[in-house]
Scaffold this active site. Structure first.
Site, PDB file in Angstrom:
ATOM      1  N   ARG A 125       5.250   7.029   0.350  1.00 53.39           N
ATOM      2  CA  ARG A 125       4.556   6.687   1.607  1.00 53.39           C
ATOM      3  C   ARG A 125       5.509   6.813   2.789  1.00 53.39           C
ATOM      4  O   ARG A 125       6.700   6.516   2.674  1.00 53.39           O
ATOM      5  CB  ARG A 125       4.019   5.257   1.505  1.00 53.39           C
ATOM      6  CG  ARG A 125       3.678   4.631   2.838  1.00 53.39           C
ATOM      7  CD  ARG A 125       3.127   3.220   2.704  1.00 53.39           C
ATOM      8  NE  ARG A 125       3.229   2.531   3.990  1.00 53.39           N
ATOM      9  CZ  ARG A 125       2.880   1.265   4.186  1.00 53.39           C
ATOM     10  NH1 ARG A 125       2.399   0.547   3.196  1.00 53.39           N
ATOM     11  NH2 ARG A 125       3.010   0.709   5.377  1.00 53.39           N
ATOM     12  N   THR A 166       0.853  -1.175   0.000  1.00 52.56           N
ATOM     13  CA  THR A 166       0.000   0.000   0.000  1.00 52.56           C
ATOM     14  C   THR A 166       0.898   1.237   0.000  1.00 52.56           C
ATOM     15  O   THR A 166       1.882   1.246   0.738  1.00 52.56           O
ATOM     16  CB  THR A 166      -0.868   0.002   1.280  1.00 52.56           C
ATOM     17  OG1 THR A 166      -1.539  -1.249   1.350  1.00 52.56           O
ATOM     18  CG2 THR A 166      -1.851   1.145   1.275  1.00 52.56           C
ATOM     19  N   ASN A 193      -4.428  -8.294   3.593  1.00 48.36           N
ATOM     20  CA  ASN A 193      -4.488  -6.898   3.994  1.00 48.36           C
ATOM     21  C   ASN A 193      -4.332  -5.938   2.828  1.00 48.36           C
ATOM     22  O   ASN A 193      -4.885  -4.847   2.842  1.00 48.36           O
ATOM     23  CB  ASN A 193      -3.415  -6.618   5.053  1.00 48.36           C
ATOM     24  CG  ASN A 193      -3.660  -5.315   5.763  1.00 48.36           C
ATOM     25  OD1 ASN A 193      -4.749  -5.079   6.280  1.00 48.36           O
ATOM     26  ND2 ASN A 193      -2.669  -4.444   5.757  1.00 48.36           N
TER      27      ASN A 193
END
Lengths: 1214, 330
Positions: free
Chosen positions: A132, A49, A1028
């Site tokens: 990120r 992610t 996830n």
């Protein structure tokens, strides 16, 4: 002025530019991947992610047979980690392929070693990075530049995109430029804010790409490849004599790189009319205060700067595009000569540095230029720097205004922060949050929905409808929950006549849609509504009754802000039209009906077209249902006549109980109420340490129905408690005297079983923590004799039960716990009488993992130390605001930490080494201090048998006595002993994680720990997929199952982790499935923990990513075992030492077919609908796998072992 | 020996037809049936609810949990196109037509008029020579009178007849107040054949689990007596062809039903139990008997023992019951 704002088609056509190109509404990930896929040959990927989407798109393009610009379909290869992805890319690039990859955060950091190599070898490639936050004191999946800043020294160039259009444009420019410059590039954009923002962009064409990518350079790259036909050697080892010079040999390439990138940008401008510069200046030509930034924050700053400059302020913005190699010349040339103050904003923090990276570069460049006399300004400007927007903290024009105001002060703050309240080191500057630059002609809509109601999907559709169907521009950004069950979503959607670069959350909405009535009691939904805004509420109450059902706060705002108030009973319409909980199309239709964005008829036609597109592939019936819902929506929409005054008799209830500790009331409750942004620095722990046991304070009330216990029918088996994923149904046994003062509706029964004679038993539901999954009811084996549809627990509507059951649950918790040292904990019932020390997590309703974690916490929680791999279990285990690991009455409970995704086994080994060392040290000190402490106690401590709960309890008492005796002895030895005395009590070390960790990224470490002979317990929560990050294939994914990166079904069988571990001989290995044999699970956990060496438990965990009804997940576990897909076994090396076969099969030979198990799950079944023949082929192979695997295990379990217990060398001579 | 017969306007080379069963899913089985002497083949049933349910289920489980959590906005890859709806079934019909010469009869099991009509048309377009409507209706509503139930059958038939040109057969249950009346109504509503009877699968109870479970028990030999009676009664009273099904295991069974008046006999359980080769055996038993008894054709014997042609019509009526009781000895 701005280069990125689209110039009119006419103007571009006049300049001979090919227009129009198709217009699409897409997010940043899709924009980058679209380009990267078409200009690459080999793409190696790994999910993380927020970059997973890029890999998923690339995989989908290749799976659909979409070719690159040379007409061949690129290879997309998922790897075991980012380190693997970059290494594969390195190999592919070195052998002449055009390559790319996608990553973020720790993933990028895992690539660093390879990045040095790629750059050192001047290898053209582009890494697309959705920047990120790198995990430090905490993990964060959100965006800032800490990851890209960490690769500054690798030699990669760094190119930043600020908007979604730029992501697409600069992706192409990057691929073109790297081929010429030979400097590999990281093309980055802000994670989530850009990777997940949906915006209207002009789509580049294949012709554009062909025009940009120079075929000669492609040939040159291929020519440099490694091939035995013209052999070369790279990767020498060099010595002090030549390494240095060789390292400097690349300089000409770095010197030339900025000009090469600019050349690409210029060529791009000639094709599209969008001109980019290495450093793009916007704002007043005579600006005195100039802000320097990169990323989505620069797009926000641009909106503010243009607004202020139009109003006469001398302010400007320098957008940094090519950050590395840093071109001082171009940087200086872009700054106006009028510059007096330079303000550099960094979206990262470098603790201990004299300013963040961009600041340092800007200072250096300016100082060098001023000194050399090459600066556009005569004297050195004032330079200040600050930090903003870490972890996607919203960055607004108001903050930028605050920064400019600070810069105008005579002594502005340097190394400041903006957007937070730093009341500790006072770095933060003030700003006026009410400052807004939002134009009036932009529709700004906020929608509050539940994940399950499809609000976000509908909004994404609306954006497409408006963005692609009209001249309007559209933007959408979606804020999700930190919990997976009953999660709330907030959509921020803008529509307007000009491109929308407002990459910040809406705080002045002229439309608010609340898609769930219960939110009115939970959140301040109308906080951001502007006066005169429209408010649409999904309400089970009609226009006449709804007013009195609203809390006073909401009524007040509706009146004060003069909101236009509409209601629809979308629940009823959805039910009637067969849509169930998905009210999305209905609410979307209502939005169009009253917002006036499109004429109603046009809107309805467009919505239907979108429905057809979205659901067309899923069958005509689904389309029809949605069409019907659209028609019914308008008919059921009503305007509410708003009374002149507040009449409500109630207010929004407090978020956490007033009985909660101060920390929960002042800290956690603020986060829950969406006020976390207002918490000051002083409220934060300095090192990321938080108290555990906080989920108990967040009463989420997400269940519509909860189980109700029927003591008459109950057989007290404990299975309901065992399978509950949220520890929301519990069992206690206690003396009847405890019932004194019980609430009137509190239920109890005589306890069954003679060892509990005379005691009472209660099974109690936590009404506000239950997620309503129904797993307990489904699992309950007891049936009502009069009415077989009823069991010992039955689901009932929650609201009327809430009050009484809350009181009952509080009373239940106050009842004494049964003495654990007297329980038979190796039974299901016994284990369920232990207090769970993992409760009310944010896992999905019906989660298949959490029952195992809960069991672990019941059996060993009071002495467990857990290292958790990143993934679902670390998110439901440690995501704020509230965390589920709890404490018992003595204050003991699991100590928990999440290190990384890849290193959890090693992390756990570290715990073990410390505990063993401290235990050994304590024993050594005990021996030394024997006379002082007393011989009996020391002998007791040293000789303690801690193999049972009773033994552990006794040792705890001894340690307490020891502490009492040495507390007052002020010698270094005794104080040392005091500090390590707790290690004398047996501790339980656990490494927890999913199959992504254990089978893939962490396998190397796991393997090493299993071979370490240390007492580390490993629990693999095996969902057979990366859950996830959204269902990507792992090496645990079974053959024939569909997963992301295996859209055509996984062609190869699942890796046999258990067998690999067994091969060491000294590892305890168990494969378990709670739904098939719960007793075996309990036994395996106890044996694994008792085994003084490495232990591995592989636990079948059903998952939402299997596409099943989560209520019946345990049935699927049973079927997996019955089919032989998941044989149950325990491999106990202790048996081998006794000369017995260590492998014991705990399940029977396959008794149902693989098909009977698999086709109950969408992950398998969907392949029969997309690729029926392949599905049939893989199914057949899977059936063979299962039978062969069983055969092998059966033979292994049947072998005579270890020479019947003889020592080696004692057998008869041949 | 001429085994040919006419069924719903179709010329069949033999009166033995495999009825709808899972066996017809495999092309190789179809070929085997043809080789064994099948007169036509009724394809396995396509279930309207199943198709609708499947589509809904696929959508439900693919969308479950999506757009709820930042890290996992979806859990499955985007699939360009699902083969949902009767696609697979229609493909089977197409392949059946390519594989065998004998007529292929599609079979449709539906619940709504809309579904029947759409799918019927598609089955015709896929090449089926005829269509069998399997109206599997178990009325559980005590407030719904018999006339309404009967009306449903007629509505479905009329709607389907309007949308297709191939012949349409109605597969019926025996649970009407007056089967003959119902047969006449369907006959005049345009049914090209009546298939007697649909065997409802009767549910069972699992004592251990205390649940009601669907249970499939194959038919046994004596069950052919029920169609035998009604075929005999209806023969000659309706225009529609008559097919007898349920409990047909031997050539003798086939002969009895033909004599009662059936145009074709349909076999299923026997093939599932003993294999498709059994078909050949049945036909051989039939022809052996026919040659022994000097029958030249099927047409010759059709209906010779029907209610109207037999010497003792009372045997098909209540009198049969009395006779049976009188003859009964322990």
């Amino acid at each position: 002025m701005s280069s990125s704002v689209a110039t009119s088609d006419q103007a571009r056509a006049d300049r001979g530019i090919n227009v129009p190109r198709p217009v699409v509404t897409i997010d940043g990930n899709e924009a980058a991947s679209y380009i990267a896929h078409q200009v690459s040959e080999v793409i190696s990927i790994y999910p993380i992610t927020p970059s997973s989407g890029m890999g998923e798109w690339a995989d989908a393009y290749s799976a659909a047979g979409q070719p690159n610009i040379w007409g061949t379909v690129p290879f997309v290869q998922e790897m075991q980690s980012e380190a693997g992805a970059s290494a594969t890319l390195h190999g592919a690039a070195q052998s002449g392929a055009l390559t790319t990859t996608f990553t973020a955060s720790q993933g990028l950091l895992l690539m660093i070693p390879t990045m040095f190599k790629l750059a050192g070898e001047l290898t053209p490639t582009v890494f697309h990075v959705s920047a990120r936050t790198v995990a430090t004191h905490a993990l964060s999946i959100f965006g800032d530049h800490s990851d890209v800043m960490a690769v500054r020294s690798t030699g990669f160039g760094l190119l930043a995109s600020n908007t979604i259009q730029e992501v697409m444009d600069l992706a192409l420019i990057a691929h073109a430029a790297t081929l010429e410059s030979r400097v590999p590039l990281v093309h980055f954009f802000d994670g989530f804010r850009s990777s997940h923002e949906v915006n209207k962009v002009e789509k580049l064409t294949v012709e554009d790409m062909r025009a940009m990518i120079d075929e000669d350079l492609v040939m040159a790259h291929r020519k440099r490849r490694m091939t035995p036909d013209e052999p070369i050697l790279r990767g020498t080892a060099q010595n002090p004599d030549v390494f240095f010079q060789a390292r400097e040999a690349c300089n000409p390439f770095y010197n030339a790189c900025p000009a090469v990138v600019q050349k690409s940008m210029d060529k791009f401008a000639s094709l599209t009319g969008r001109q980019y510069k290495l450093f793009d200046y916007v704002g007043a030509p005579d600006a005195e205060r100039v802000v320097i930034m990169m990323g989505s924050g620069a797009a926000v700053a641009q909106e503010a700067i243009e607004y202020l400059a139009e109003r006469g302020q001398k302010v400007g913005l320098l957008k940094v595009r090519l950050y590395r190699p840093f071109s001082t010349k171009d940087f200086m040339a872009a700054l106006p000569p009028s510059t007096k103050v330079i303000i550099i904003l960094d979206r990262t923090k470098e603790p201990g540095a004299n300013g963040e990276p961009l600041y340092q570069d800007a200072v250096t460049a300016t100082a060098e230029a001023v000194a050399a006399g090459t600066a556009p300004f005569g004297s050195m400007p004032k330079i200040i720097g600050g930090r903003y927007g870490l972890s996607s903290k919203d960055f607004t024009p108001a903050m930028l205004k605050g920064v400019l105001d600070e810069a105008a002060k005579p002594g502005p703050k340097n190394h400041f922060t903006v957007g937070i309240n730093d009341d500790v080191t006072h770095t933060s500057i003030d700003y006026d949050p009410s400052f807004s630059t939002e134009p009036d002609d932009v529709v700004r809509a906020m929608f509050y929905g539940l994940g399950a109601d499809g609000t976000v999907g509908a909004n994404k559709n609306s954006i497409k409808i408006i963005g692609e169907g009209t001249d309007n521009f559209a933007q959408g950004y979606f804020v999700y929950d930190s919990k997976k069950a009953g999660s709330v979503t907030v959509s921020h959607v803008r529509f307007g006549p000009r491109p929308i670069g407002s990459s910040y959350l809406i705080n002045a909405a002229n439309f608010v849609g609340c898609h769930q009535f219960v939110f009115m009691e939970k959140f301040d939904v109308l906080k951001n509504a502007v006066p005169g805004a429209t408010f649409l509420l999904n309400s089970p109450y009609g226009p006449e009754e709804v007013w009195d059902k609203l809390p006073a706060e909401a009524q007040q705002q509706i009146i004060e802000k003069k909101l236009k108030f509409y209601v629809i009973d979308a629940y009823a319409v959805a039910k009637e039209t067969g849509l169930g909980a998905r009210t999305n199309t209905i609410m979307q239709t209502c939005f169009f009906a009253i917002s006036g964005v499109l004429p109603p008829e046009k809107a309805v036609a467009a919505i239907k077209k979108a429905i057809k597109k979205t659901y067309g592939s899923k069958g005509e019936e689904v389309v029809k249902q949605n069409f019907h819902a659209v028609d019914q929506a308008v008919a059921n929409l009503h305007e509410v006549k708003v009374p002149g005054q507040v009449t409500s008799g109630f207010n929004r209830p407090p978020t956490v109980s007033p009985q909660a500790p101060e920390f929960a009331r002042s800290f956690i409750s603020r986060i829950i109420q969406d006020q976390g942004d207002d918490l000051p620095v002083s409220a934060m722990p300095v090192d990321g340490t938080f108290p555990t046991a906080t989920t108990q304070w967040e009463k989420r009330n997400v269940a519509l129905e909860i189980p109700v216990w029927d003591p008459q029918v109950c057989i007290q088996c404990g299975k309901c408690s065992m399978v509950c994923p949220h520890a929301a149904i519990r069992m206690k046994i206690y003396p009847p005297s405890c019932l004194e003062g019980a609430p009137p509706t509190f239920k109890s029964a005589e306890t069954r079983g003679k060892e509990f004679a005379g005691l009472k038993c209660t099974i109690q539901i936590a009404p506000e923590d239950c997620t309503g999954c129904g797993a307990c009811v489904h699992t309950c084996p007891a049936k009502n004799k009069k009415e077989a549809r009823l069991k010992a627990i039955n689901m009932q509507f929650q609201p009327p039960l809430r009050e009484a059951e809350r009181e009952n649950y509080e009373f239940f918790l106050s009842l004494p716990e049964y003495d654990r040292s007297k329980l038979k904990i190796d039974t299901v019932k016994g284990s369920q009488l232990l207090r769970p020390l993992f409760e009310y997590s944010g896992a999905c309703a019906g989660c298949g993992e959490t029952p195992y974690v809960k069991l672990l916490s019941q059996l060993f929680g009071d002495r467990a130390i857990i290292g958790n791999a990143t993934g679902c279990s670390s998110i439901y285990g440690g995501n704020l605001p509230t965390t589920p690991y709890a404490v018992n009455r003595e204050g003991r409970g699991p100590a928990w930490n999440n290190s990384l995704f890849e290193d959890t086994a090693e992390f756990g080994l570290g715990f073990r080494l410390t505990l063993d060392k401290h235990g050994q040290f304590a024993r050594e000190l005990l021996a030394t201090l024997k006379d002082t402490i007393g011989g009996d106690l020391v002998e007791g401590l040293l000789g303690a048998d801690q193999s049972s709960e009773a033994g552990i309890a006794e040792q705890r008492e001894r340690v307490a006595a020891l502490k009492g005796r040495i507390q007052s002895i002020d010698t270094p030895e005794s104080q040392r002993l005091l500090s390590v005395a707790d290690a004398l009590v047996k501790k339980s070390v656990w490494a927890l994680g999913g199959d992504g960790w254990a089978y893939d990224i962490g396998y190397g470490g796991l393997d090493h720990v299993l071979a370490s002979a240390r007492n580390v317990n490993v629990l693999v929560l095996d969902t057979e997929v990366y859950s996830n990050t959204g269902g990507q294939m792992s090496k645990s994914t079974p053959r024939a199952a569909v997963a992301k990166f295996a859209a055509a079904g996984k062609p190869l069988p699942k890796k046999d982790l258990g067998l690999l571990a067994m091969s060491y001989g000294g590892v305890y290995v168990a494969q378990v499935a709670m739904g098939a044999n719960d007793l075996q699970v309990v036994r395996a956990f106890l044996e694994a923990e008792a085994y003084d060496g490495p232990a591995l438990i592989i636990a079948y965990s059903h998952c939402i990513a299997h596409g099943i009804n989560m209520r019946t997940g345990m049935d699927q576990q049973k079927a997996a075992v019955a089919s032989g897909h998941w044989p149950l076994y325990r491999y106990n090396p202790l048996l081998a030492r006794e000369g017995k076969n260590p492998l014991k099969l705990d399940s029977k030979a396959p008794k149902i077919t693989f098909e009977e198990y698999a086709y109950q799950e969408n992950r398998y079944k969907m392949l029969t609908k997309s690729k029926p023949q392949e599905a049939a082929r893989l199914l057949k192979l899977s059936q063979q796998d299962v039978l062969r695997h069983w055969d092998l295990l059966e033979q292994m379990a049947g072998l005579s072992f270890g020479g019947g217990g003889r020592e080696p060398g004692t057998g008869d001579a041949e | 020996m001429n085994l040919s017969t006419t069924y719903m306007g179709l010329k069949l080379r033999s009166p033995v037809v495999p009825s709808a069963s899972p066996l017809t899913r495999e092309v190789s089985n179809l070929r085997e049936m043809e080789d064994a002497g099948a007169g036509a083949i009724v394809m396995h049933s396509v279930f309207e609810e199943q198709l609708t349910h499947e589509a809904g289920e696929l959508e439900h489980y693919a969308a479950q949990g999506t757009e709820s959590f930042s890290e996992a906005l979806s859990y499955f890859p985007q699939v360009e196109e699902y083969k949902i709806g009767p696609d697979q079934y229609l493909e089977n019909i197409r392949r059946a037509k390519e594989t065998v010469e004998v007529p292929i009869i599609g079979s449709l099991n539906g619940a709504t008029v809309g579904g029947w009509v759409d799918y019927a048309r598609q089955i015709q377009e896929a090449g089926a020579d005829g269509l069998e409507l399997n109206v599997y209706l178990v009325p559980t509503d005590a407030n719904r009178n018999g006339r309404k139930v009967e009306q449903t059958y007629l509505e479905i038939l009329r709607a389907v007849k309007k949308s297709v040109t191939i012949p349409v057969a109605m597969k019926l249950s025996p649970y009407f107040s007056n089967c003959a009346w119902m047969a006449k109504k369907l006959d005049s509503a345009g049914a090209d054949a009546l298939v007697l009877f649909n065997r409802f699968y009767q549910p069972d109870i699992d004592l251990e689990e205390q649940t009601v479970v669907p249970s499939l028990i194959l038919s046994s030999e004596f069950e052919m007596r029920l169609p035998l009676r009604w075929v005999a009664i209806l023969h000659g009273y309706v225009q529609a062809s008559l097919a007898a099904t349920t409990g047909i295991f031997t050539g003798q069974d086939v002969l009895k039903l033909l004599m009662a008046g059936a145009d074709v006999t349909m076999v299923c359980s026997v093939l599932l139990m003993r294999g498709i080769g059994e078909l050949e055996k049945i036909i051989r038993q039939m022809t052996d008997w026919m040659s022994q008894h000097q029958y030249e054709s099927v047409e010759q014997m059709k209906g010779c023992l029907s209610h109207r042609s037999c010497a003792e019509p009372g045997a098909f009526e209540r009198a049969n019951y009395m006779k049976a009781l009188n003859n009964y000895t322990c």
